[in-house]
Design a protein around this motif. Structure first.
Motif, mmCIF file in Angstrom:
data_model
loop_
_atom_site.group_PDB
_atom_site.id
_atom_site.type_symbol
_atom_site.label_atom_id
_atom_site.label_comp_id
_atom_site.label_asym_id
_atom_site.label_seq_id
_atom_site.Cartn_x
_atom_site.Cartn_y
_atom_site.Cartn_z
ATOM 1 N N UNK A 192 0.802 -1.219 0.000
ATOM 2 C CA UNK A 192 0.000 0.000 0.000
ATOM 3 C C UNK A 192 0.837 1.272 0.000
ATOM 4 N N UNK A 193 1.963 1.272 0.716
ATOM 5 C CA UNK A 193 2.735 2.517 0.820
ATOM 6 C C UNK A 193 3.558 2.793 -0.430
ATOM 7 N N UNK A 194 3.640 1.824 -1.324
ATOM 8 C CA UNK A 194 4.402 2.058 -2.565
ATOM 9 C C UNK A 194 3.495 2.699 -3.625
ATOM 10 N N UNK A 195 3.067 3.922 -3.290
ATOM 11 C CA UNK A 195 2.220 4.684 -4.195
ATOM 12 C C UNK A 195 0.923 5.145 -3.567
ATOM 13 N N UNK A 196 0.544 4.559 -2.426
ATOM 14 C CA UNK A 196 -0.721 4.902 -1.787
ATOM 15 C C UNK A 196 -0.661 6.107 -0.878
ATOM 16 N N UNK A 197 0.476 6.792 -0.859
ATOM 17 C CA UNK A 197 0.595 8.017 -0.084
ATOM 18 C C UNK A 197 0.656 7.776 1.407
ATOM 19 N N UNK A 198 0.370 8.835 2.172
ATOM 20 C CA UNK A 198 0.461 8.771 3.625
ATOM 21 C C UNK A 198 -0.804 8.304 4.300
ATOM 22 N N UNK A 199 -1.604 7.514 3.612
ATOM 23 C CA UNK A 199 -2.897 7.073 4.130
ATOM 24 C C UNK A 199 -2.815 6.024 5.228
ATOM 25 N N UNK A 368 0.370 -3.705 -13.430
ATOM 26 C CA UNK A 368 -0.465 -2.606 -12.951
ATOM 27 C C UNK A 368 -1.055 -2.856 -11.571
ATOM 28 N N UNK A 369 -0.895 -4.078 -11.031
ATOM 29 C CA UNK A 369 -1.351 -4.363 -9.664
ATOM 30 C C UNK A 369 -0.189 -4.676 -8.725
ATOM 31 N N UNK A 370 1.048 -4.624 -9.220
ATOM 32 C CA UNK A 370 2.202 -4.938 -8.374
ATOM 33 C C UNK A 370 2.402 -3.893 -7.279
ATOM 34 N N UNK A 371 2.010 -2.668 -7.558
ATOM 35 C CA UNK A 371 2.004 -1.570 -6.589
ATOM 36 C C UNK A 371 0.706 -0.784 -6.821
#
Length: 461
Positions: A192-199, A368-371
Motif C-alpha cells: 500500500x505505501x508504494x504509491x498509496x501516499x500517507x494514508x 499494474x497491480x504490483x504496486x
C-alpha cells in the motif's frame, strides 16, 4: 467532527510536550509563522499545534495525542506538497524534518534514510560511494512525500520509480504501534505505501536499493515554441525506442534571466532536459538525432548526478506561488500537440511550465497491480505548473493551469500522478488509483478505519 487545538486544556498540551524530545510549537510562539511556511507560498494554513518530532518515539506520542484528543492530523516531511497537505487548519502537524539520517551499506548498495530527509541530503551521501537512488527532479523535495506517491525522475527509464527501489520502511500506525514493512513482513502495508501516499501511517525510515551511478551526461536542449508540435512528434517515437540509459522530459517553458544566455531570456521554448547513464563513448552517436533537429541551445555534458538533480533548485526556491494540475498520457497525437502549442505560446509568467515525464523502460515492466501505481502502461506523467513569486499573480497562474488541463484532459489516460495533484476531490483520487483503489480501501479499513490519516490524497475507509 474534529476538535480544535484551541479548545485543549493548556495542561494537556504541556503534558504532551513533556513526552517529546522535540518541541511543541503553538500559534503564540514567535517562530509559529516561520514554522507554518511550506514550499508553496500559495498555502496559508494555520495549524493549532506543531509536534517537531526528533525520533520515532516522538511520532508515536504525537499520533496517540492527536487520536486521543480527536484532532485533525497532518504529516509534514519536506513540505513540498503542492496542495499543502503537510499542514491543516486548527489541528496537529506531525513534523518529521528533524528525523534525519542517511546510512549507506556498500556491501549490498542499500541506503536507510530518515523520514524527514530531503533528497539533496541523500544524494550527497550516496554520491560519495558512486551510488544513486531514483528520485525526482528538484533535490529540495522531501524523501517521504515523493516516495509514498511514486517517485518519477531522471532515472525512471533505467531503474524505475522510487517505489520500485523501496525495500523496507518503518512506520507508526494509527493506533500508535510501530511496525516494519517489507516483502516478508506486513506485506499488505508494504504494497500500500508504494504509491498509496500517507494514508496508512507515518513512515519514520525508508530503506532503498541504490545503483552504481556517479556521473551522468545531462542538460537541456531548446527549440522555439513554434516548433513544439514537430519536436513532440519526433520525441514520442525517439524516447520510447531509445536505450533505457537515456531519459529526457519534454517541456514548454519560458527561459528565465539566469543562468541562460541573454538572447534567450523571457522567450518561450519547447525544451528537453536529458539524462544519460550509459557508456559515454556511445553518447555522441545516440544523441546525433537530437542535434540534427538544430536546437537553438544545447548545454549537455558530463556532470555529477547530484548536479543534474539540483540543476533547477536555484530557480525554484521555497515560497513561490504554485498551482499544479496533472494527467497521465499514452499518446501525443496532432490534437494534443496543437494544444501544447497554444498553451505553450501563452505561458503567463517566466517560471510557469509544462512537463511530460516518460514512463517507459524499467517503470513499465512492473504489472499494474504490483504496486498501487495503476498506470504502468502510460507513456507519460504530465503536469502543468503555474509558478510566480508575486501573490497578485496567483489567479493568473491558476487559471492558465486549469485551462491547459481542461483542454488536454479529454486526451488523457484518465488519472494523474498523485504527487502532482491539488485537492481535487474523491473522484479524482479514485481515477488515479483505478483498479487498485478497492484494495487500498481494504488495507485502510484494517489499519486506519477511523481515517486518522486523512490530510492527503485520501483513501476513504
Amino acid at each position: 467532527m474534529k476538535n480544535s487545538a484551541k479548545n485543549l486544556n493548556p495542561n494537556i498540551i504541556k503534558a504532551f510536550a513533556s513526552q517529546l524530545k522535540g518541541k511543541v510549537i503553538s500559534p503564540t510562539d514567535a517562530i509559529y509563522d516561520e514554522t507554518r511556511s511550506v514550499y508553496n507560498g500559495m498555502i496559508d494554513k494555520r495549524p493549532g499545534l506543531f509536534a517537531m518530532c526528533e525520533n520515532a518515539e516522538d511520532v508515536i506520542a504525537s499520533v496517540n495525542f492527536g487520536r486521543e484528543n480527536n484532532l485533525l492530523i497532518a504529516i509534514r516531511g519536506g513540505g513540498h506538497n503542492g496542495a499543502g497537505l503537510g499542514l491543516c487548519n486548527d489541528g496537529l502537524v506531525i513534523d518529521l524534518s528533524s528525523i534525519k539520517s542517511v546510512e549507506v551499506n556498500t556491501s549490498n548498495n542499500t541506503v536507510k534514510v530518515g523520514g524527514g530527509n530531503i533528497w539533496n541530503e541523500v544524494d550527497a551521501a550516496t554520491h560519495k560511494f558512486g551510488l544513486a537512488i531514483p528520485s525526482g527532479m528538484v533535490s529540495t523535495t522531501g524523501v517521504g512525500g515523493l516516495t509514498l506517491g511514486g517517485g518519477v525522475g531522471y532515472l525512471t527509464r533505467k531503474h524505475g520509480l522510487t517505489i520500485d527501489n523501496l525495500l523496507e520502511a518503518e512506520m507508526v500506525l494509527a493506533d500508535g504501534s510501530f511496525v516494519t514493512v517489507n516483502k516478508n513482513e506486513n506485506t499488505d502495508l508494504f504494497w500500500a505505501i508504494r504509491g498509496g501516499g500517507g494514508n496508512f501511517g507515518v513512515v519514520t525510515s525508508f530503506t532503498f536499493q541504490a545503483h552504481p551511478i556517479k556521473t551522468v551526461i545531462g542538460g537541456p536542449t531548446l527549440w522555439p515554441i513554434e516548433r513544439v508540435e514537430e519536436i513532440m512528434d519526433w520525441y514520442h517515437s525517439f524516447i520510447h525506442n531509445a536505450p533505457e540509459d537515456l531519459n529526457g522530459f519534454i517541456a514548454t517553458m519560458v527561459i528565465p534571466e539566469s543562468p541562460f544566455p541573454a538572447e534567450l531570456h523571457n522567450k518561450k521554448f519547447c525544451g528537453i532536459v536529458w539524462c544519460y547513464t550509459g557508456d559515454p563513448e556511445e553518447f555522441t552517436e545516440l544523441f546525433k538525432p537530437v542535434l540534427d533537429l538544430n536546437p537553438v541551445f544545447a548545454h549537455v555534458g558530463e556532470m555529477p548526478y547530484p548536479s543534474l538533480q539540483s540543476m533547477f533548485d536555484g530557480l525554484l526556491p521555497p515560497g513561490l506561488q504554485w498551482y499544479w494540475r496533472a494527467d497521465f498520457f499514452n499518446e501525443l497525437g496532432s490534437k494534443v500537440r496543437a494544444q501544447h502549442l497554444k498553451f505553450g505560446s501563452t505561458i503567463p509568467t517566466p517560471l510557469s511550465q509544462m512537463h511530460l515525464y516518460p514512463l517507459s523502460g524499467a517503470a513499465s515492466r512492473l504489472g499494474s497491480t504490483d504496486t498501487p501505481w495503476a498506470y504502468r502502461d502510460a507513456k507519460y506523467a504530465g503536469v502543468y505548473i503555474g509558478v510566480d513569486p508575486n501573490p497578485k499573480n496567483a489567479a493568473t497562474i491558476t487559471n492558465w493551469c486549469k485551462s491547459y488541463y481542461e483542454a488536454l484532459h479529454p486526451y488523457s489516460a484518465g488519472g494523474a500522478y498523485s504527487n502532482f495533484m491539488m485537492e481535487e476531490g474523491q473522484d479524482r483520487v479514485k481515477a488515479s488509483y483505478k483498479h487498485n483503489y478497492d484494495r487500498l480501501v481494504k488495507i485502510k479499513n484494517t489499519y486506519d478505519p477511523n481515517n486518522i490519516f486523512r490530510v492527503n490524497q485520501n483513501i476513504k475507509p
